[in-house]
Structures are given as structure tokens and as C-alpha cells.
Write a protein that holds these residues in place. Structure first.
Motif, PDB file in Angstrom:
ATOM      1  N   GLY A   1      31.791  55.235  22.466  1.00 14.36           N
ATOM      2  CA  GLY A   1      31.653  54.343  21.277  1.00 14.36           C
ATOM      3  C   GLY A   1      32.970  53.362  21.193  1.00 14.36           C
ATOM      4  O   GLY A   1      32.767  52.269  20.757  1.00 14.36           O
ATOM      5  N   ALA A   2      33.917  53.878  21.465  1.00  9.53           N
ATOM      6  CA  ALA A   2      35.412  53.183  21.299  1.00  9.53           C
ATOM      7  C   ALA A   2      35.322  52.227  22.533  1.00  9.53           C
ATOM      8  O   ALA A   2      35.948  50.929  22.218  1.00  9.53           O
ATOM      9  N   ALA A   3      34.936  52.502  23.913  1.00  4.90           N
ATOM     10  CA  ALA A   3      34.996  51.268  24.727  1.00  4.90           C
ATOM     11  C   ALA A   3      33.963  50.405  24.512  1.00  4.90           C
ATOM     12  O   ALA A   3      34.108  49.344  24.704  1.00  4.90           O
ATOM     13  N   SER A   4      32.743  50.771  23.792  1.00  6.38           N
ATOM     14  CA  SER A   4      31.643  49.738  23.369  1.00  6.38           C
ATOM     15  C   SER A   4      32.386  48.700  22.190  1.00  6.38           C
ATOM     16  O   SER A   4      31.936  47.714  22.426  1.00  6.38           O
ATOM     17  N   ALA A   5      33.045  49.547  21.421  1.00  7.33           N
ATOM     18  CA  ALA A   5      33.424  48.508  20.371  1.00  7.33           C
ATOM     19  C   ALA A   5      34.673  47.679  20.618  1.00  7.33           C
ATOM     20  O   ALA A   5      34.687  46.446  19.983  1.00  7.33           O
ATOM     21  N   THR A   6      35.381  48.046  21.767  1.00  4.72           N
ATOM     22  CA  THR A   6      36.360  47.045  22.023  1.00  4.72           C
ATOM     23  C   THR A   6      36.082  46.111  23.107  1.00  4.72           C
ATOM     24  O   THR A   6      36.663  45.331  23.498  1.00  4.72           O
ATOM     25  N   GLY A   7      34.715  46.092  23.462  1.00  2.70           N
ATOM     26  CA  GLY A   7      34.177  45.237  24.441  1.00  2.70           C
ATOM     27  C   GLY A   7      34.280  45.252  25.967  1.00  2.70           C
ATOM     28  O   GLY A   7      34.283  44.631  26.853  1.00  2.70           O
ATOM     29  N   TYR A   8      34.802  46.745  26.197  1.00  2.78           N
ATOM     30  CA  TYR A   8      35.091  47.262  27.609  1.00  2.78           C
ATOM     31  C   TYR A   8      33.701  46.937  28.561  1.00  2.78           C
ATOM     32  O   TYR A   8      33.999  46.623  29.846  1.00  2.78           O
TER      33      TYR A   8
ATOM     34  N   GLY B   1      39.352  47.198  34.954  1.00  2.32           N
ATOM     35  CA  GLY B   1      37.960  47.583  35.566  1.00  2.32           C
ATOM     36  C   GLY B   1      36.822  46.437  34.974  1.00  2.32           C
ATOM     37  O   GLY B   1      35.894  46.489  35.307  1.00  2.32           O
ATOM     38  N   ARG B   2      37.633  45.540  34.068  1.00  2.00           N
ATOM     39  CA  ARG B   2      36.465  44.357  33.776  1.00  2.00           C
ATOM     40  C   ARG B   2      37.225  43.081  34.068  1.00  2.00           C
ATOM     41  O   ARG B   2      38.280  42.749  34.270  1.00  2.00           O
ATOM     42  N   MET B   3      36.230  41.923  34.456  1.00  2.00           N
ATOM     43  CA  MET B   3      36.667  40.707  34.837  1.00  2.00           C
ATOM     44  C   MET B   3      36.901  39.826  33.747  1.00  2.00           C
ATOM     45  O   MET B   3      36.240  39.952  32.768  1.00  2.00           O
ATOM     46  N   VAL B   4      37.991  39.399  33.747  1.00  2.00           N
ATOM     47  CA  VAL B   4      38.706  38.206  33.041  1.00  2.00           C
ATOM     48  C   VAL B   4      39.081  37.107  33.656  1.00  2.00           C
ATOM     49  O   VAL B   4      39.493  36.954  34.722  1.00  2.00           O
ATOM     50  N   GLN B   5      38.694  35.973  32.744  1.00  2.00           N
ATOM     51  CA  GLN B   5      39.121  34.546  33.387  1.00  2.00           C
ATOM     52  C   GLN B   5      40.645  34.313  33.149  1.00  2.00           C
ATOM     53  O   GLN B   5      40.914  34.235  31.911  1.00  2.00           O
ATOM     54  N   VAL B   6      41.397  33.575  33.999  1.00  2.00           N
ATOM     55  CA  VAL B   6      42.778  33.627  33.616  1.00  2.00           C
ATOM     56  C   VAL B   6      42.964  32.071  33.835  1.00  2.00           C
ATOM     57  O   VAL B   6      42.300  31.606  35.174  1.00  2.00           O
TER      58      VAL B   6
END
Length: 72
Positions: free
Chosen positions: A22-29, A61-66
Motif C-alpha cells: 500500500g505504501a509503495a502504491s501510494a508513493t507511485g513506486y 527500480g523504477r524508470m525516471v526521465q532526467v
């Protein structure tokens, strides 16, 4: 007695799993970042021109655009 301990341990493990999921889902992980816009680099840059370059990186573990500015 042993059966009660096993059942309570399983219930506790399920509770902690639900808490962390639930915490990971709430933070957008679990969601993937969507690209905002595509930046085109000029074929022949002129001195003094600045453009934004972007690339994808893995962050925890998740992809972010830099994005970074590149000046010629």
C-alpha cells in the motif's frame, strides 16, 4: 498452542506485506513515469544554442526521465 503461533505469524506477515504494498502504491513506486515531450536536437548547432537533452535512468527500480541542458 503451536497452531495459534503459526496462524498469527502468517497473519502478521500478510499484514506487513499489505502495508508495504500500500505504501509503495501510494508513493507511485509501481507506476512508470510518462515522458512529457520529445526534444529534438538541431542537426547543425550554432554557437550559443542551448537544448535540453533527456534520457531514462533507473532510480530505485523504477524508470525516471532526467533532463540536462547542453550548450554549444
Amino acid at each position: 498452542m503451536f497452531k495459534t503461533i503459526v496462524i498469527s505469524a502468517v497473519a502478521a506477515a500478510m499484514g506487513f506485506t499489505a502495508l508495504f504494498v500500500g505504501a509503495a502504491s501510494a508513493t507511485g513506486y509501481f507506476t512508470r513515469a510518462t515522458p512529457v515531450a520529445t526534444v529534438e536536437i538541431p542537426a547543425e548547432p550554432v554557437a550559443g544554442d542551448c537544448v535540453m537533452q533527456s534520457r531514462w535512468m533507473s532510480d530505485a527500480g523504477r524508470m525516471v526521465q532526467v533532463e540536462r541542458a547542453v550548450c554549444y
